[in-house]
Design a protein around this motif. Sequence first.
Motif, PDB file in Angstrom:
ATOM      1  N   MET A 134       7.948   1.948  11.198  1.00 46.46           N
ATOM      2  CA  MET A 134       8.108   0.500  11.017  1.00 46.46           C
ATOM      3  C   MET A 134       9.017   0.205   9.814  1.00 46.46           C
ATOM      4  O   MET A 134       8.545   0.142   8.685  1.00 46.46           O
ATOM      5  CB  MET A 134       6.732  -0.137  10.776  1.00 46.46           C
ATOM      6  N   GLY A 167      10.444  -2.041   7.596  1.00 46.17           N
ATOM      7  CA  GLY A 167      10.406  -3.450   7.248  1.00 46.17           C
ATOM      8  C   GLY A 167      10.078  -4.241   8.494  1.00 46.17           C
ATOM      9  O   GLY A 167       9.298  -3.825   9.327  1.00 46.17           O
ATOM     10  N   HIS A 210      27.754 -16.101  -3.650  1.00 42.19           N
ATOM     11  CA  HIS A 210      26.697 -16.329  -2.666  1.00 42.19           C
ATOM     12  C   HIS A 210      27.167 -17.344  -1.643  1.00 42.19           C
ATOM     13  O   HIS A 210      27.383 -18.508  -1.967  1.00 42.19           O
ATOM     14  CB  HIS A 210      25.441 -16.851  -3.360  1.00 42.19           C
ATOM     15  N   HIS A 230      27.793 -18.710 -11.020  1.00 44.11           N
ATOM     16  CA  HIS A 230      26.638 -19.606 -11.100  1.00 44.11           C
ATOM     17  C   HIS A 230      27.035 -20.896 -11.808  1.00 44.11           C
ATOM     18  O   HIS A 230      27.853 -20.881 -12.719  1.00 44.11           O
ATOM     19  CB  HIS A 230      25.488 -18.941 -11.874  1.00 44.11           C
ATOM     20  N   GLU A 242       9.113 -21.661  -3.632  1.00 36.99           N
ATOM     21  CA  GLU A 242       7.936 -20.791  -3.753  1.00 36.99           C
ATOM     22  C   GLU A 242       7.511 -20.617  -5.216  1.00 36.99           C
ATOM     23  O   GLU A 242       6.392 -20.193  -5.490  1.00 36.99           O
ATOM     24  CB  GLU A 242       8.227 -19.408  -3.144  1.00 36.99           C
ATOM     25  N   LYS A 260      15.454 -16.096   1.852  1.00 35.91           N
ATOM     26  CA  LYS A 260      15.836 -15.967   0.444  1.00 35.91           C
ATOM     27  C   LYS A 260      16.762 -14.748   0.340  1.00 35.91           C
ATOM     28  O   LYS A 260      17.658 -14.626   1.180  1.00 35.91           O
ATOM     29  CB  LYS A 260      14.595 -15.955  -0.451  1.00 35.91           C
ATOM     30  N   SER A 282      16.103 -11.476   0.731  1.00 37.64           N
ATOM     31  CA  SER A 282      15.920 -10.516   1.815  1.00 37.64           C
ATOM     32  C   SER A 282      14.658 -10.752   2.632  1.00 37.64           C
ATOM     33  O   SER A 282      14.241  -9.870   3.358  1.00 37.64           O
ATOM     34  CB  SER A 282      15.922  -9.076   1.287  1.00 37.64           C
ATOM     35  N   GLU A 283      14.046 -11.925   2.492  1.00 34.83           N
ATOM     36  CA  GLU A 283      12.916 -12.177   3.371  1.00 34.83           C
ATOM     37  C   GLU A 283      12.908 -13.618   3.819  1.00 34.83           C
ATOM     38  O   GLU A 283      13.581 -14.480   3.237  1.00 34.83           O
ATOM     39  CB  GLU A 283      11.583 -11.839   2.696  1.00 34.83           C
ATOM     40  N   GLN A 303      24.439 -13.361   0.251  1.00 35.74           N
ATOM     41  CA  GLN A 303      25.473 -13.131  -0.743  1.00 35.74           C
ATOM     42  C   GLN A 303      26.827 -13.022  -0.039  1.00 35.74           C
ATOM     43  O   GLN A 303      27.284 -13.989   0.542  1.00 35.74           O
ATOM     44  CB  GLN A 303      25.121 -11.867  -1.547  1.00 35.74           C
ATOM     45  N   ASP A 311      11.064 -11.189  -4.355  1.00 34.66           N
ATOM     46  CA  ASP A 311      12.211 -11.221  -3.449  1.00 34.66           C
ATOM     47  C   ASP A 311      13.386 -10.430  -4.011  1.00 34.66           C
ATOM     48  O   ASP A 311      14.531 -10.824  -3.903  1.00 34.66           O
ATOM     49  CB  ASP A 311      12.611 -12.689  -3.196  1.00 34.66           C
ATOM     50  N   GLU A 312      13.081  -9.296  -4.627  1.00 28.73           N
ATOM     51  CA  GLU A 312      14.165  -8.532  -5.259  1.00 28.73           C
ATOM     52  C   GLU A 312      14.173  -7.070  -4.815  1.00 28.73           C
ATOM     53  O   GLU A 312      14.821  -6.234  -5.438  1.00 28.73           O
ATOM     54  CB  GLU A 312      14.035  -8.621  -6.793  1.00 28.73           C
ATOM     55  N   LEU A 313      13.466  -6.770  -3.735  1.00 26.58           N
ATOM     56  CA  LEU A 313      13.401  -5.379  -3.294  1.00 26.58           C
ATOM     57  C   LEU A 313      14.791  -4.897  -2.879  1.00 26.58           C
ATOM     58  O   LEU A 313      15.265  -3.851  -3.314  1.00 26.58           O
ATOM     59  CB  LEU A 313      12.440  -5.267  -2.102  1.00 26.58           C
ATOM     60  N   GLU A 314      15.407  -5.680  -2.034  1.00 25.47           N
ATOM     61  CA  GLU A 314      16.729  -5.349  -1.507  1.00 25.47           C
ATOM     62  C   GLU A 314      17.761  -5.303  -2.649  1.00 25.47           C
ATOM     63  O   GLU A 314      18.507  -4.343  -2.785  1.00 25.47           O
ATOM     64  CB  GLU A 314      17.110  -6.426  -0.478  1.00 25.47           C
ATOM     65  N   SER A 315      17.781  -6.343  -3.458  1.00 26.76           N
ATOM     66  CA  SER A 315      18.818  -6.394  -4.497  1.00 26.76           C
ATOM     67  C   SER A 315      18.564  -5.355  -5.583  1.00 26.76           C
ATOM     68  O   SER A 315      19.481  -4.976  -6.300  1.00 26.76           O
ATOM     69  CB  SER A 315      18.911  -7.800  -5.095  1.00 26.76           C
ATOM     70  N   LEU A 344      10.428   0.549   2.251  1.00 19.82           N
ATOM     71  CA  LEU A 344       9.964  -0.033   3.508  1.00 19.82           C
ATOM     72  C   LEU A 344      10.114   0.932   4.692  1.00 19.82           C
ATOM     73  O   LEU A 344       9.952   0.532   5.839  1.00 19.82           O
ATOM     74  CB  LEU A 344      10.724  -1.327   3.804  1.00 19.82           C
ATOM     75  N   GLY A 362       5.753  -2.225   5.957  1.00 23.45           N
ATOM     76  CA  GLY A 362       6.499  -3.471   6.093  1.00 23.45           C
ATOM     77  C   GLY A 362       6.076  -4.457   5.034  1.00 23.45           C
ATOM     78  O   GLY A 362       5.339  -4.135   4.104  1.00 23.45           O
ATOM     79  N   ARG A 363       6.543  -5.685   5.208  1.00 19.62           N
ATOM     80  CA  ARG A 363       6.115  -6.752   4.312  1.00 19.62           C
ATOM     81  C   ARG A 363       4.842  -7.361   4.887  1.00 19.62           C
ATOM     82  O   ARG A 363       4.563  -7.270   6.076  1.00 19.62           O
ATOM     83  CB  ARG A 363       7.220  -7.781   4.191  1.00 19.62           C
ATOM     84  N   GLU A 366       6.646  -9.941  -0.871  1.00 21.12           N
ATOM     85  CA  GLU A 366       7.827 -10.477  -1.556  1.00 21.12           C
ATOM     86  C   GLU A 366       7.740 -11.988  -1.576  1.00 21.12           C
ATOM     87  O   GLU A 366       8.032 -12.654  -0.582  1.00 21.12           O
ATOM     88  CB  GLU A 366       9.095 -10.063  -0.803  1.00 21.12           C
ATOM     89  N   VAL A 367       7.333 -12.529  -2.709  1.00 16.18           N
ATOM     90  CA  VAL A 367       7.224 -13.974  -2.827  1.00 16.18           C
ATOM     91  C   VAL A 367       8.012 -14.395  -4.059  1.00 16.18           C
ATOM     92  O   VAL A 367       7.946 -13.733  -5.103  1.00 16.18           O
ATOM     93  CB  VAL A 367       5.742 -14.419  -2.883  1.00 16.18           C
ATOM     94  N   LEU A 368       8.781 -15.463  -3.928  1.00 16.74           N
ATOM     95  CA  LEU A 368       9.674 -15.824  -5.026  1.00 16.74           C
ATOM     96  C   LEU A 368       8.903 -16.532  -6.141  1.00 16.74           C
ATOM     97  O   LEU A 368       9.132 -17.708  -6.431  1.00 16.74           O
ATOM     98  CB  LEU A 368      10.832 -16.695  -4.531  1.00 16.74           C
ATOM     99  N   TYR A 424      13.897  -8.058 -12.164  1.00 16.24           N
ATOM    100  CA  TYR A 424      15.044  -8.040 -13.079  1.00 16.24           C
ATOM    101  C   TYR A 424      14.531  -8.204 -14.498  1.00 16.24           C
ATOM    102  O   TYR A 424      13.653  -9.011 -14.776  1.00 16.24           O
ATOM    103  CB  TYR A 424      16.015  -9.192 -12.811  1.00 16.24           C
ATOM    104  N   SER A 431      23.195  -9.329  -8.980  1.00 11.89           N
ATOM    105  CA  SER A 431      22.462  -9.606  -7.744  1.00 11.89           C
ATOM    106  C   SER A 431      21.629 -10.879  -7.784  1.00 11.89           C
ATOM    107  O   SER A 431      20.915 -11.169  -6.856  1.00 11.89           O
ATOM    108  CB  SER A 431      21.567  -8.412  -7.406  1.00 11.89           C
ATOM    109  N   THR A 432      21.701 -11.660  -8.836  1.00 14.00           N
ATOM    110  CA  THR A 432      20.895 -12.895  -8.856  1.00 14.00           C
ATOM    111  C   THR A 432      21.492 -13.919  -7.920  1.00 14.00           C
ATOM    112  O   THR A 432      22.653 -13.912  -7.623  1.00 14.00           O
ATOM    113  CB  THR A 432      20.826 -13.516 -10.264  1.00 14.00           C
TER     114      THR A 432
END
Lengths: 559, 559
Positions: A1, A3, A81, A159, A203, A235, A237-238, A333, B439-443, B450, B454-455, B472-474, B498, B558-559
């Motif tokens: 699985m 992700g 982005h 930014h 969030e 966001k 990645s989710e 991005q 929400d920063e796993l990917e970045s 994963l 999964g998430r 993953e929650v912001l 970060y 990556s922000t």
Amino acid sequence: MPGEAIDRPNPAPKPSHLPDLVDQLLVKFEKTNLDHGASSALSKYRRAACYVAAAMIFLQDNVLLKRDIKVEDIKPRLLGHWGTCPGLILVYSHLNYLIKQKNLDMLYVVGPGHGAPALLASLWLEGSLGKFYPEYSKDKDGLHNLISTFSTSAGLPSHINAETPGAIHEGGELGYALSVSFGAVMDHPDLIVTCVVGDGEAESGPTATSWHAIKYLDPAESGAVLPILHLNGFKISERTIFGCMDNKELVCLFTGYGYQVRIVEDIDDIDNDMHSAFSWAIGEIHKIQKAARSGKPIFKPRWPMIILRTPKGWSGPKELHGQFIEGSFHSHQVPLPNAKNDDEERQALQKWLSSYKPEELFTDAGDIIDEIKFTIPTDDKKLGMRPEVYKGYIAPDLPDWRQFCVEKGDQFSAMKAIGKFIDQVFVQNKHSVRLFSPDELESNKLSDALQHTGRNFQWDEFSNAKGGRVIEVLSEHLCQGFLQGYTLTGRVGIFPSYESFLGIIHTMMVQYAKFAKPRKPPGEGMSAASTTSRPVPGPDRSTMASAIRTPRSLAQSST
Amino acid sequence: MPGEAIDRPNPAPKPSHLPDLVDQLLVKFEKTNLDHGASSALSKYRRAACYVAAAMIFLQDNVLLKRDIKVEDIKPRLLGHWGTCPGLILVYSHLNYLIKQKNLDMLYVVGPGHGAPALLASLWLEGSLGKFYPEYSKDKDGLHNLISTFSTSAGLPSHINAETPGAIHEGGELGYALSVSFGAVMDHPDLIVTCVVGDGEAESGPTATSWHAIKYLDPAESGAVLPILHLNGFKISERTIFGCMDNKELVCLFTGYGYQVRIVEDIDDIDNDMHSAFSWAIGEIHKIQKAARSGKPIFKPRWPMIILRTPKGWSGPKELHGQFIEGSFHSHQVPLPNAKNDDEERQALQKWLSSYKPEELFTDAGDIIDEIKFTIPTDDKKLGMRPEVYKGYIAPDLPDWRQFCVEKGDQFSAMKAIGKFIDQVFVQNKHSVRLFSPDELESNKLSDALQHTGRNFQWDEFSNAKGGRVIEVLSEHLCQGFLQGYTLTGRVGIFPSYESFLGIIHTMMVQYAKFAKPRKPPGEGMSAASTTSRPVPGPDRSTMASAIRTPRSLAQSST
Ligand SMILES: Cc1ncc(C[n+]2csc(CCOP(=O)(O)OP(=O)(O)O)c2C)c(N)n1
Ligand SMILES: Cc1ncc(C[n+]2csc(CCOP(=O)(O)OP(=O)(O)O)c2C)c(N)n1
């Protein structure tokens, strides 16, 4: 699985179990149709702005796509982005049109400040960028400079920051856009701040409590915030919480916060949907203000808000290497990360950028065509040129501090003396000084500050509609956000707090400090943490924010 | 205008303009009546606990009120918070009864941790305090020690802390009780954490977003949180947002968050109202869990919550010097601040404490009467003796880190290597390691984590009911709160973020550090910020929390 595997772009939320009666809470009305001229101009504005924003992320030459994109046209390092930009531009275009149509005073605060390309493109289109930065003039050279240097050390950053015309909020740490917006409209009765909140940003804790800020806004003395919750579903990645909530859940939640909720989601007829929502919202704001200003305030007025559903990266590439891009987190991005070295991606870029048909939007001289200009307000009303953002800070009228002294050797609480001083500051500055406290006025022995004024909590019948100078809300994040918005638009704010809890908002202070740099010593009679001015091009401007830290011992005995 | 003038105790909220149909969202059912024995025992439990809690704030002698209170009986410095205590005790008494009746495994997490007297009194009554601290035995001496030394350097502190039996959450900085509760029930399928959130605390950003935490709770593998929003209407010195919201606003808001809402507010019949609400809530929790555990999970289950309205400082003094005390902010801390030196206040204290009729509640030996004991669960189920809080930390089964090494001279991302390592940790520890990320796993290049999991986002059809190890929650506040609850109940949590944004929760880390002290070096193969154990009396116990800080350069790009 590995992700989660999402099998379609822009997936809709799954239905909740809330009863159908909840649908009756949604604000419903027939969309009105824009006339053809306005429709066409708005959609060309957006094509032009999206084109410029996308080009900024990729191109270092051939910025008007006069020929097919070559390897050398593409920047060596792709930064920026895309995902949030189309939504930010949609809102910008309609604000322009609305301001023109209804002669409004507006600011635009953007939560997803990583969407700088959207803002910079719009600011270039309206000429605000060129006004402050001659190198970004509204012609071929200016456009070339903007696009080719963006996100490089020679150009504007990725930014939103203090250098962005019209901005009062730093991009970076997410969560504070909404509270800053509320701070900005306090004691600015004619100002409306439209604030876009990302569904990821929503969030965050600071945003989650900021929705309550309407409860601290007295429409007799202050302007209004029009929040737009932008659900592009993803966001970094989710998927987002709010993107996975159905309309019933959303309307319940925000009705509970106190709002009337209009959902804009008709992607095929977006201009009419968006414009109708904006017209309705402005009408509601004016009704609430008129009632309060004619002495018949509505108790618990239901302020309008808009929820906007769009695909993330809307109008960008649809698919790449078998993955969805538009309507997925892959557009957050750089949607084509290997455009320089991968032929397939470079061709996708060519296809994407030419889909906006830049040749129809820009003149030979590199300016935008007149039809687009039709949607843009006059200079004094442009979102990039608002006086609230640039005009000089007006120093408060301070009393002589000596009258608050006590005899040497006498015993008297220093905090109580400060309370009496603040009281007098309020008396002498009825509409330009405020105090924000996380419910610590009394325990900090500052309650003498309330001798001639009250608290400004509109949901409380005992302080409703009395114009109090003090807001006490148990959220350091709200206090600091209000303070930032209030001071960055030229006024004076005081934020007393226990030393141990000021750390809660230290990263906000850091963002604020980046936005403003030290300038003058603090005012007399209080310990001011920062007296600041902004390095923004334009007229002299500085703001003062005071944070009174109370000693550890006091804090401990009173928590 | 001196602040606001409130003309009556416990003022009700003013009605909103929400339509009546909203009332249909309220959970309604007939209260069931407790039998007379239970009713009487519960109310005596409460009288006893309120008596002890109040006495702790004031008395240094004559702790069972065997004679009229004299000046010398009163502590020289009065410290402690009364206002929140009666509500906390009401809940405690009913949890006891419920646990006994339904044989439940429960923890009690208290947001207003300044209400330590309520908890300590209850812990003394049930004998948990005496078990860990022989000096607080369940007799005259123990009670004398508890009361006379509370909030002095010789006794227990005024806020809940690591030394409080059964506690997993530090009192002090408000806002995190709810997220900590959710962290504690993750991977504890049989555990129910009842969490009281103060209406002041509920204004904080971290709490405002914590209500969403049900969306990250898979009822197949995890237990449940039963939130109680305690509306006593006031914070330190002002009315609260939630206390000024009418039932329509409240039910809309929390229905929107996803809950079923039952309001408990029948002050004259509070035991039946409270008990019926609890029975209903436990029934709903079990329904949701049963469905999920029998392979037929309910999508977007509507978890129960309770809103409890009580007067602040309920059962305390009614008025003093012409001011309301009960039902006003004056009861927040010490309701009779000059009881030692002011005759009127001392008489009021005498009247107040004797109103609980201690002579009916305590035996001559200083223990509580048997009737009260009837409501208290057996040792293994007592709120102050739960194994989740004390049992030793079980170290994860870690893979050999050498298999994740790369050849010297090779180029490979360190973050990617860590991602592969975490993947293997998940494979080897299916129910005792989790990763929380804003929400920063990917970045952060950790997405290899994963590969086999999964998430865990229940509102998303693509990751619903799959037991994913990653949330993953912001919201850094949610991530840290989950981490604290998860690790303080013996498991391992990882929180990559970060560097620039970890500061958002640095005060939470400080509270956490106060709760837990460094003990062992971090596990192999990752940079662990803290490996901690608690100085709580009871069996050996330590927890591990790892924070992976990512370098500034990565964070910025990556922000
Ligand atoms: C407090 C905080 N945590 C994490 C990040 C990293 N980050 C940058 S953008 C982003 C996703 C934002 O999503 P959303 O607000 O929905 O914006 P959009 O999708 O419109 O880009 C995250 C998590 C951040 N900027 N601030
Ligand atoms: C983050 C934070 N800000 C400020 C304080 C100071 N403070 C201590 S108690 C309190 C009021 C709490 O009100 P509520 O949560 O309603 O609790 P209760 O009324 O039940 O005592 C405040 C503001 C704090 N403890 N934490």
